[in-house]
Design a protein around this motif. Sequence first.
Motif, PDB file in Angstrom:
ATOM      1  N   SER A  73       0.829  -1.204   0.000  1.00 41.89           N
ATOM      2  CA  SER A  73       0.000   0.000   0.000  1.00 41.89           C
ATOM      3  C   SER A  73       0.867   1.259   0.000  1.00 41.89           C
ATOM      4  CB  SER A  73      -0.921  -0.011   1.225  1.00 41.89           C
ATOM      5  OG  SER A  73      -1.677   1.180   1.295  1.00 41.89           O
ATOM      6  N   GLN A  74       1.939   1.240   0.807  1.00 43.67           N
ATOM      7  CA  GLN A  74       2.839   2.381   0.869  1.00 43.67           C
ATOM      8  C   GLN A  74       3.583   2.582  -0.453  1.00 43.67           C
ATOM      9  OE1 GLN A  74       5.155   1.322   4.332  1.00 43.67           O
ATOM     10  NE2 GLN A  74       3.865   2.526   5.707  1.00 43.67           N
ATOM     11  N   LYS A  75       4.016   1.487  -1.059  1.00 43.63           N
ATOM     12  CA  LYS A  75       4.724   1.578  -2.341  1.00 43.63           C
ATOM     13  C   LYS A  75       3.812   2.111  -3.435  1.00 43.63           C
ATOM     14  CE  LYS A  75       8.028  -2.101  -1.252  1.00 43.63           C
ATOM     15  NZ  LYS A  75       8.424  -3.516  -1.497  1.00 43.63           N
ATOM     16  N   ASN A  76       2.538   1.709  -3.397  1.00 47.73           N
ATOM     17  CA  ASN A  76       1.572   2.229  -4.366  1.00 47.73           C
ATOM     18  C   ASN A  76       1.360   3.723  -4.177  1.00 47.73           C
ATOM     19  OD1 ASN A  76       1.128  -0.269  -5.573  1.00 47.73           O
ATOM     20  ND2 ASN A  76      -0.587  -0.785  -4.233  1.00 47.73           N
ATOM     21  N   ALA A  77       1.353   4.157  -2.912  1.00 46.96           N
ATOM     22  CA  ALA A  77       1.192   5.580  -2.621  1.00 46.96           C
ATOM     23  C   ALA A  77       2.382   6.370  -3.151  1.00 46.96           C
ATOM     24  CB  ALA A  77       1.042   5.792  -1.113  1.00 46.96           C
ATOM     25  N   VAL A  78       3.579   5.810  -3.038  1.00 44.80           N
ATOM     26  CA  VAL A  78       4.782   6.469  -3.545  1.00 44.80           C
ATOM     27  C   VAL A  78       4.705   6.622  -5.063  1.00 44.80           C
ATOM     28  CG1 VAL A  78       7.276   6.257  -3.873  1.00 44.80           C
ATOM     29  CG2 VAL A  78       6.262   5.748  -1.654  1.00 44.80           C
ATOM     30  N   GLU A  79       4.296   5.564  -5.755  1.00 44.43           N
ATOM     31  CA  GLU A  79       4.178   5.624  -7.219  1.00 44.43           C
ATOM     32  C   GLU A  79       3.116   6.640  -7.635  1.00 44.43           C
ATOM     33  OE1 GLU A  79       6.202   4.168  -9.383  1.00 44.43           O
ATOM     34  OE2 GLU A  79       7.287   3.504  -7.606  1.00 44.43           O
ATOM     35  N   LYS A  80       2.017   6.667  -6.909  1.00 43.02           N
ATOM     36  CA  LYS A  80       0.948   7.625  -7.190  1.00 43.02           C
ATOM     37  C   LYS A  80       1.443   9.055  -6.993  1.00 43.02           C
ATOM     38  CE  LYS A  80      -3.733   8.862  -5.665  1.00 43.02           C
ATOM     39  NZ  LYS A  80      -4.844   8.523  -4.724  1.00 43.02           N
ATOM     40  N   GLN A  81       2.258   9.252  -5.967  1.00 43.64           N
ATOM     41  CA  GLN A  81       2.767  10.586  -5.676  1.00 43.64           C
ATOM     42  C   GLN A  81       3.776  11.043  -6.728  1.00 43.64           C
ATOM     43  OE1 GLN A  81       1.327  12.406  -3.500  1.00 43.64           O
ATOM     44  NE2 GLN A  81       2.603  14.156  -4.030  1.00 43.64           N
ATOM     45  N   LYS A  82       4.552  10.127  -7.272  1.00 40.45           N
ATOM     46  CA  LYS A  82       5.486  10.470  -8.348  1.00 40.45           C
ATOM     47  C   LYS A  82       4.747  11.043  -9.550  1.00 40.45           C
ATOM     48  CE  LYS A  82       9.127   7.063  -7.303  1.00 40.45           C
ATOM     49  NZ  LYS A  82       9.787   5.818  -7.787  1.00 40.45           N
ATOM     50  N   VAL A  83       3.618  10.407  -9.885  1.00 38.50           N
ATOM     51  CA  VAL A  83       2.798  10.877 -11.002  1.00 38.50           C
ATOM     52  C   VAL A  83       2.195  12.243 -10.689  1.00 38.50           C
ATOM     53  CG1 VAL A  83       0.739  10.407 -12.395  1.00 38.50           C
ATOM     54  CG2 VAL A  83       2.265   8.528 -11.742  1.00 38.50           C
ATOM     55  N   ALA A  84       1.702  12.396  -9.446  1.00 34.67           N
ATOM     56  CA  ALA A  84       1.080  13.669  -9.044  1.00 34.67           C
ATOM     57  C   ALA A  84       2.076  14.821  -9.132  1.00 34.67           C
ATOM     58  CB  ALA A  84       0.525  13.550  -7.625  1.00 34.67           C
ATOM     59  N   LEU A 123       9.471  14.351  -3.396  1.00 30.37           N
ATOM     60  CA  LEU A 123       8.754  13.090  -3.195  1.00 30.37           C
ATOM     61  C   LEU A 123       8.686  12.728  -1.714  1.00 30.37           C
ATOM     62  CD1 LEU A 123       7.366  10.624  -4.412  1.00 30.37           C
ATOM     63  CD2 LEU A 123       9.618   9.531  -4.589  1.00 30.37           C
ATOM     64  N   VAL A 124       9.824  12.792  -1.050  1.00 23.55           N
ATOM     65  CA  VAL A 124       9.865  12.463   0.380  1.00 23.55           C
ATOM     66  C   VAL A 124       8.958  13.397   1.166  1.00 23.55           C
ATOM     67  CG1 VAL A 124      11.314  12.458   2.440  1.00 23.55           C
ATOM     68  CG2 VAL A 124      12.164  11.429   0.333  1.00 23.55           C
ATOM     69  N   THR A 125       9.009  14.687   0.844  1.00 22.80           N
ATOM     70  CA  THR A 125       8.214  15.687   1.560  1.00 22.80           C
ATOM     71  C   THR A 125       6.719  15.460   1.383  1.00 22.80           C
ATOM     72  OG1 THR A 125       9.952  17.348   1.331  1.00 22.80           O
ATOM     73  CG2 THR A 125       7.733  18.145   1.806  1.00 22.80           C
ATOM     74  N   THR A 126       6.282  15.297   0.142  1.00 25.90           N
ATOM     75  CA  THR A 126       4.841  15.155  -0.112  1.00 25.90           C
ATOM     76  C   THR A 126       4.291  13.830   0.411  1.00 25.90           C
ATOM     77  OG1 THR A 126       5.382  14.399  -2.364  1.00 25.90           O
ATOM     78  CG2 THR A 126       4.761  16.710  -2.092  1.00 25.90           C
ATOM     79  N   VAL A 127       5.065  12.762   0.296  1.00 32.24           N
ATOM     80  CA  VAL A 127       4.608  11.471   0.830  1.00 32.24           C
ATOM     81  C   VAL A 127       4.474  11.546   2.344  1.00 32.24           C
ATOM     82  CG1 VAL A 127       5.284   9.074   1.231  1.00 32.24           C
ATOM     83  CG2 VAL A 127       5.470  10.042  -1.057  1.00 32.24           C
ATOM     84  N   ARG A 128       5.455  12.150   2.992  1.00 36.42           N
ATOM     85  CA  ARG A 128       5.414  12.266   4.454  1.00 36.42           C
ATOM     86  C   ARG A 128       4.225  13.104   4.906  1.00 36.42           C
ATOM     87  NH1 ARG A 128      10.023  14.592   5.182  1.00 36.42           N
ATOM     88  NH2 ARG A 128       9.177  16.705   5.327  1.00 36.42           N
ATOM     89  N   GLU A 129       3.994  14.227   4.238  1.00 34.00           N
ATOM     90  CA  GLU A 129       2.931  15.131   4.669  1.00 34.00           C
ATOM     91  C   GLU A 129       1.541  14.645   4.286  1.00 34.00           C
ATOM     92  OE1 GLU A 129       3.567  17.394   6.710  1.00 34.00           O
ATOM     93  OE2 GLU A 129       5.736  17.283   6.525  1.00 34.00           O
TER      94      GLU A 129
END
Length: 227
Positions: A73-84, A123-129
């Motif tokens: 689930s976390q890895k999917n969120a990271v991939e989604k955030q890269k696209v965003a 990426l790190v910032t947006t995923v964390r927040e």
Amino acid sequence: MKKQTLAQRINIIRAGVMGSNDGILSVAGIVIGVAGATSNTFSIFISGIAGMIAGTVSMAMGEYVSVNSESDSQKNAVEKQKVALKENYDNEFNIVKKKYMNSGISDELATKATTEMMNKDALVTTVREKYGFNVNQFTSPYAAAIASMISFPTGSILPLVAISLFPANIKVVATFIAVLIALSLTGYAAAMLSNANRLKSTLRNVASGMLTMLVTYLIGLLVGSLA
């Protein structure tokens, strides 16, 4: 090998503590329940061993599947955030900025902080927040499974030893008391790791253990009287 973060180590320790707690409670319920039905020490011991083996496998597999699902689930969120970030960087910037402002930071300071954080690693910032976890700091499902595989039988040893070694006339009461003491320790340890209220967590753990053993013992007595 990459060094584990404090959060990763705590998650593995938590899996170990909870595995030990489940081992104590599950096997205690089994042996005390069987003790209510029969006074045969060998039957009680074998039932406890069977419960320990089944519980060990179940806990390890359950922890593995659970942590794997969370990691996926976390890895999917990271991939989604890269696209965003690629498609609408400004929107992601504003999301982080708004979160900083909602915490009480002024517009000017929030803009400056967001700019610095996003420039450092967007990426790190947006995923964390947005999602509340750090990129590349996933708990290992193998480590969590191994922690449970070791801790469950370790916890199981206490009720097994108590019910087997204490004299017949006090074995149930002695096991009951020993298990409650052990559950108070694991409950307190779990509360410390989770930053929960120590007293409430300990009392809750002890109460659940007491209820489990009372119910299984009464059912054992009922079954024994009908045999």
